[in-house]
Design a protein around this motif. Structure first.
Motif, PDB file in Angstrom:
ATOM      1  N   UNK A 125      -6.589   8.198 -16.785  1.00  0.00           N
ATOM      2  CA  UNK A 125      -8.049   8.187 -16.838  1.00  0.00           C
ATOM      3  C   UNK A 125      -8.537   7.886 -18.243  1.00  0.00           C
ATOM      4  N   UNK A 126      -9.557   7.080 -18.308  1.00  0.00           N
ATOM      5  CA  UNK A 126     -10.208   6.852 -19.596  1.00  0.00           C
ATOM      6  C   UNK A 126     -11.707   7.124 -19.491  1.00  0.00           C
ATOM      7  N   UNK A 127     -12.221   7.656 -20.586  1.00  0.00           N
ATOM      8  CA  UNK A 127     -13.659   7.620 -20.812  1.00  0.00           C
ATOM      9  C   UNK A 127     -13.892   6.517 -21.823  1.00  0.00           C
ATOM     10  N   UNK A 128     -14.924   5.711 -21.604  1.00  0.00           N
ATOM     11  CA  UNK A 128     -15.198   4.656 -22.562  1.00  0.00           C
ATOM     12  C   UNK A 128     -16.681   4.540 -22.843  1.00  0.00           C
ATOM     13  N   UNK A 129     -16.984   4.040 -24.018  1.00  0.00           N
ATOM     14  CA  UNK A 129     -18.358   3.851 -24.447  1.00  0.00           C
ATOM     15  C   UNK A 129     -18.452   2.464 -25.062  1.00  0.00           C
ATOM     16  N   UNK A 130     -19.468   1.686 -24.686  1.00  0.00           N
ATOM     17  CA  UNK A 130     -19.614   0.341 -25.235  1.00  0.00           C
ATOM     18  C   UNK A 130     -21.065   0.138 -25.647  1.00  0.00           C
ATOM     19  N   UNK A 131     -21.263  -0.470 -26.806  1.00  0.00           N
ATOM     20  CA  UNK A 131     -22.621  -0.731 -27.300  1.00  0.00           C
ATOM     21  C   UNK A 131     -22.760  -2.224 -27.596  1.00  0.00           C
ATOM     22  N   UNK A 132     -23.795  -2.865 -27.037  1.00  0.00           N
ATOM     23  CA  UNK A 132     -23.964  -4.321 -27.164  1.00  0.00           C
ATOM     24  C   UNK A 132     -25.248  -4.660 -27.905  1.00  0.00           C
ATOM     25  N   UNK A 133     -25.175  -5.722 -28.714  1.00  0.00           N
ATOM     26  CA  UNK A 133     -26.369  -6.273 -29.326  1.00  0.00           C
ATOM     27  C   UNK A 133     -26.770  -5.617 -30.633  1.00  0.00           C
ATOM     28  N   UNK A 134     -25.877  -4.839 -31.236  1.00  0.00           N
ATOM     29  CA  UNK A 134     -26.188  -4.200 -32.517  1.00  0.00           C
ATOM     30  C   UNK A 134     -25.111  -4.582 -33.525  1.00  0.00           C
ATOM     31  N   UNK A 135     -25.511  -5.284 -34.570  1.00  0.00           N
ATOM     32  CA  UNK A 135     -24.534  -5.919 -35.453  1.00  0.00           C
ATOM     33  C   UNK A 135     -24.088  -5.025 -36.608  1.00  0.00           C
ATOM     34  N   UNK A 136     -24.915  -4.061 -36.989  1.00  0.00           N
ATOM     35  CA  UNK A 136     -24.649  -3.338 -38.228  1.00  0.00           C
ATOM     36  C   UNK A 136     -23.649  -2.209 -38.075  1.00  0.00           C
ATOM     37  N   UNK A 137     -23.256  -1.649 -39.202  1.00  0.00           N
ATOM     38  CA  UNK A 137     -22.329  -0.512 -39.185  1.00  0.00           C
ATOM     39  C   UNK A 137     -22.979   0.763 -38.654  1.00  0.00           C
ATOM     40  N   UNK A 138     -24.327   0.720 -38.521  1.00  0.00           N
ATOM     41  CA  UNK A 138     -24.985   1.925 -38.015  1.00  0.00           C
ATOM     42  C   UNK A 138     -24.494   2.292 -36.615  1.00  0.00           C
ATOM     43  N   UNK A 139     -24.303   1.264 -35.766  1.00  0.00           N
ATOM     44  CA  UNK A 139     -23.848   1.574 -34.415  1.00  0.00           C
ATOM     45  C   UNK A 139     -22.375   2.022 -34.436  1.00  0.00           C
ATOM     46  N   UNK A 140     -21.592   1.455 -35.354  1.00  0.00           N
ATOM     47  CA  UNK A 140     -20.200   1.916 -35.472  1.00  0.00           C
ATOM     48  C   UNK A 140     -20.178   3.405 -35.827  1.00  0.00           C
ATOM     49  N   UNK A 141     -21.040   3.758 -36.777  1.00  0.00           N
ATOM     50  CA  UNK A 141     -21.103   5.161 -37.196  1.00  0.00           C
ATOM     51  C   UNK A 141     -21.575   6.037 -36.041  1.00  0.00           C
ATOM     52  N   UNK A 142     -22.540   5.526 -35.273  1.00  0.00           N
ATOM     53  CA  UNK A 142     -23.035   6.308 -34.135  1.00  0.00           C
ATOM     54  C   UNK A 142     -21.922   6.568 -33.130  1.00  0.00           C
ATOM     55  N   UNK A 143     -21.134   5.536 -32.859  1.00  0.00           N
ATOM     56  CA  UNK A 143     -20.035   5.698 -31.906  1.00  0.00           C
ATOM     57  C   UNK A 143     -19.049   6.758 -32.380  1.00  0.00           C
ATOM     58  N   UNK A 144     -18.738   6.705 -33.655  1.00  0.00           N
ATOM     59  CA  UNK A 144     -17.796   7.682 -34.199  1.00  0.00           C
ATOM     60  C   UNK A 144     -18.401   9.086 -34.158  1.00  0.00           C
ATOM     61  N   UNK A 145     -19.681   9.140 -34.452  1.00  0.00           N
ATOM     62  CA  UNK A 145     -20.357  10.434 -34.417  1.00  0.00           C
ATOM     63  C   UNK A 145     -20.365  11.009 -32.997  1.00  0.00           C
ATOM     64  N   UNK A 146     -20.551  10.118 -32.034  1.00  0.00           N
ATOM     65  CA  UNK A 146     -20.541  10.549 -30.636  1.00  0.00           C
ATOM     66  C   UNK A 146     -19.189  11.170 -30.286  1.00  0.00           C
ATOM     67  N   UNK A 147     -18.124  10.498 -30.705  1.00  0.00           N
ATOM     68  CA  UNK A 147     -16.794  11.039 -30.393  1.00  0.00           C
ATOM     69  C   UNK A 147     -16.585  12.367 -31.115  1.00  0.00           C
ATOM     70  N   UNK A 148     -17.019  12.429 -32.368  1.00  0.00           N
ATOM     71  CA  UNK A 148     -16.857  13.680 -33.119  1.00  0.00           C
ATOM     72  C   UNK A 148     -17.628  14.813 -32.455  1.00  0.00           C
ATOM     73  N   UNK A 149     -18.774  14.468 -31.883  1.00  0.00           N
ATOM     74  CA  UNK A 149     -19.568  15.484 -31.193  1.00  0.00           C
ATOM     75  C   UNK A 149     -18.819  16.017 -29.983  1.00  0.00           C
ATOM     76  N   UNK A 150     -18.111  15.132 -29.308  1.00  0.00           N
ATOM     77  CA  UNK A 150     -17.320  15.571 -28.155  1.00  0.00           C
ATOM     78  C   UNK A 150     -16.197  16.520 -28.595  1.00  0.00           C
ATOM     79  N   UNK A 151     -15.542  16.207 -29.709  1.00  0.00           N
ATOM     80  CA  UNK A 151     -14.467  17.107 -30.186  1.00  0.00           C
ATOM     81  C   UNK A 151     -15.036  18.473 -30.508  1.00  0.00           C
TER      82      UNK A 151
END
Length: 422
Positions: A125-151
């Motif tokens: 099983x996988x959980x996955x998250x995908x974000x489209x249409x955002x070029x900057x590192x802000x969305x990368x940071x958001x994704x990482x923050x989301x995972x950290x929030x889950x931990x």
RNA sequence: GUGACUGUAGCUCAGCUGGUAGAGCCCUGGACUGUGACUCCGGUGGUCGCGGGUUCGAACCCCGUCAGUCACCCCA
């Protein structure tokens, strides 16, 4: 006739484990919900071509791990070995990616024909998250923050380390790959069999070899960082500073190379040493070229996926499993009182809809029924006794150490009485 | 795909150099107990993963096969 059993590497998840799975799933749902991500569901089967074109022809996954077959129409189909390709296909097919931003999540089974071992299964099983249409590192940071929030939500943050790397654009990687190949060619006598195989097909993968001899050799190899464009470097630097300001610790691991071809620029993995050889619990990064590569309009993107089995294993080894649900009330039913028990159970469930109300079925002595109530960890027992019932009463017993009382309650008052107690 | 180790009751395991299987737990019936817990007596439950071979005879030896575990490889 031989007993039938599950396919190798495909596990049954039994009642003893499902509470842990449910806790994991609900934590994930809470987190993606509060980050504003929307669920998308797409098929388990796709055209084989989709995976070949996205993951890469020469990756291990498509070379030797896919469950592929011809269907009755002669189309070659494959069980999905990962989620991103199908997610991109579905989103693009329905116009979700045309000049807009999307934050999506999915979960479900993936299939890879590998030799099973701890934390690695053929259906997983996988959980996955995908974000489209955002070029900057802000969305990368958001994704990482989301995972950290889950931990944090799961209580396993202290056992996980974030590793990040900048692997540049694909053209830059090609240039670097060529340089790496020629460096390694000059030392071909020192290469192991695996490295030799990958020398021309996928030289970057040699970087994260676990063979100490390879790592010794690679110390003097050209560095990927030197081939990455200024723009990539700037993007990566910004990401690091965003992580710093968000208080998320990370390690830059120059050897971190993801196994799927579509990644570019920043990639990351959450790793642990609590799981033996399967240290990676979550991995992802940017994949700005994939949508276009699959025939859509050029759309930047980033995402990650995590392995549920590995997270469940972590929860278990770290002692973070939730407690199994226990019945609130166990109704002891002497022979011939099934109707009374049914009515009582209905009334209790109406008053206490969140609680587990178990009514004994199958007969037997009251004594052994009560024993069952204790064994199941029930908090209270409602004991039907014929002489009491004639007076319209029922016996209520507290079964926990703290509540070892016993009282007689009018049957009609029992739901209210229990609502007070619980 | 490669390697090492493992495969005996639902669970955890024992079974000495081959003579057609045992324990504990669990479940269950009963006694005792002021309707569970302690104690006592009894009971259900095993094609010894599967298929061949060696042998008068195999859970035990040999071959194959399936499955599990761990590692490599790879990845979540």
């Amino acid at each position: 006739m031989a007993k039938l059993q599950a396919i190798r590497g495909m596990n049954d998840i039994l009642p003893a484990q499902t509470p842990t799975w449910q806790a994991l799933e609900s934590a994930f749902h809470r987190v993606v919900h509060r980050f504003g991500y929307q669920e998308i569901r797409f098929p388990v089967l796709e055209q084989t071509q989709l995976f070949k074109r996205s993951i890469g022809e020469v990756t291990d996954i498509v070379e030797k791990e896919m469950y592929s077959f011809d269907d009755r129409n002669g189309d070659n189909l494959s069980l999905r070995p990962e989620g991103t390709a199908g997610c991109v296909r579905a989103a693009d097919q329905h116009g979700l990616l045309y000049n807009q931003q999307q934050r999506l999540w999915y979960q479900g089974p993936m299939f890879r024909h590998e030799r099973p071992q701890k934390g690695r299964y053929r259906q997983f099983q996988q959980f996955g998250v995908e974000a489209f249409g955002m070029a900057g590192p802000d969305i990368d940071a958001e994704l990482i923050q989301l995972s950290a929030d889950l931990w944090r939500e799961l209580g396993i943050g202290s056992a996980l380390t974030l590793q990040i790397n900048n692997i540049g654009a694909s053209a830059e990687r090609r240039a670097y790959g060529a340089a790496l190949t020629s460096f390694l060619e000059a030392h071909s006598d020192r290469l192991d069999a695996d490295a030799r195989n990958r020398l021309y097909s996928n030289p970057l993968r040699i970087l994260d070899s676990k063979n100490p001899d390879m790592q010794d050799l690679l110390v003097a190899a050209p560095a990927l960082a030197d081939y990455v464009s200024d723009e990539s470097v700037q993007h990566f630097d910004e990401l690091k500073s965003l992580l710093d300001s968000a208080g998320i610790a990370y390690e830059v691991n120059p050897r971190l190379v993801r196994g799927l071809d579509y990644y570019n620029n920043c990639v990351f993995e959450w790793v642990t040493d609590a799981l033996g050889a399967q240290g990676t619990v979550c991995g992802g990064g940017r994949y700005d070229g994939l949508v276009e590569q699959l025939g859509g309009k050029a759309t930047v993107a980033a995402g990650f996926a995590m392995g549920s089995e590995r997270l469940v294993l972590m929860l278990e080894t770290l002692g973070k499993e939730p407690q199994a649900p226990r019945p609130a009330v166990y109704i002891v039913v002497p022979t011939g009182f099934a109707k009374d028990a049914l009515a009582l159970a209905t009334a209790l469930r109406a008053e206490l809809p969140e609680q587990i109300i178990l009514s004994h079925c199958g007969g037997g002595k009251p004594a052994s029924q009560l024993k069952k109530a204790f064994t199941l960890g029930a908090r209270y027992a409602a004991v039907i006794e014929s002489d009491l019932l004639e007076q319209g009463k029922i016996k209520l017993r507290g079964l926990t150490d703290e509540e070892g009382f016993e009282e007689q309650v009018p049957v009609d008052d029992l739901p209210r009485r229990l609502a007070e107690l619980i």
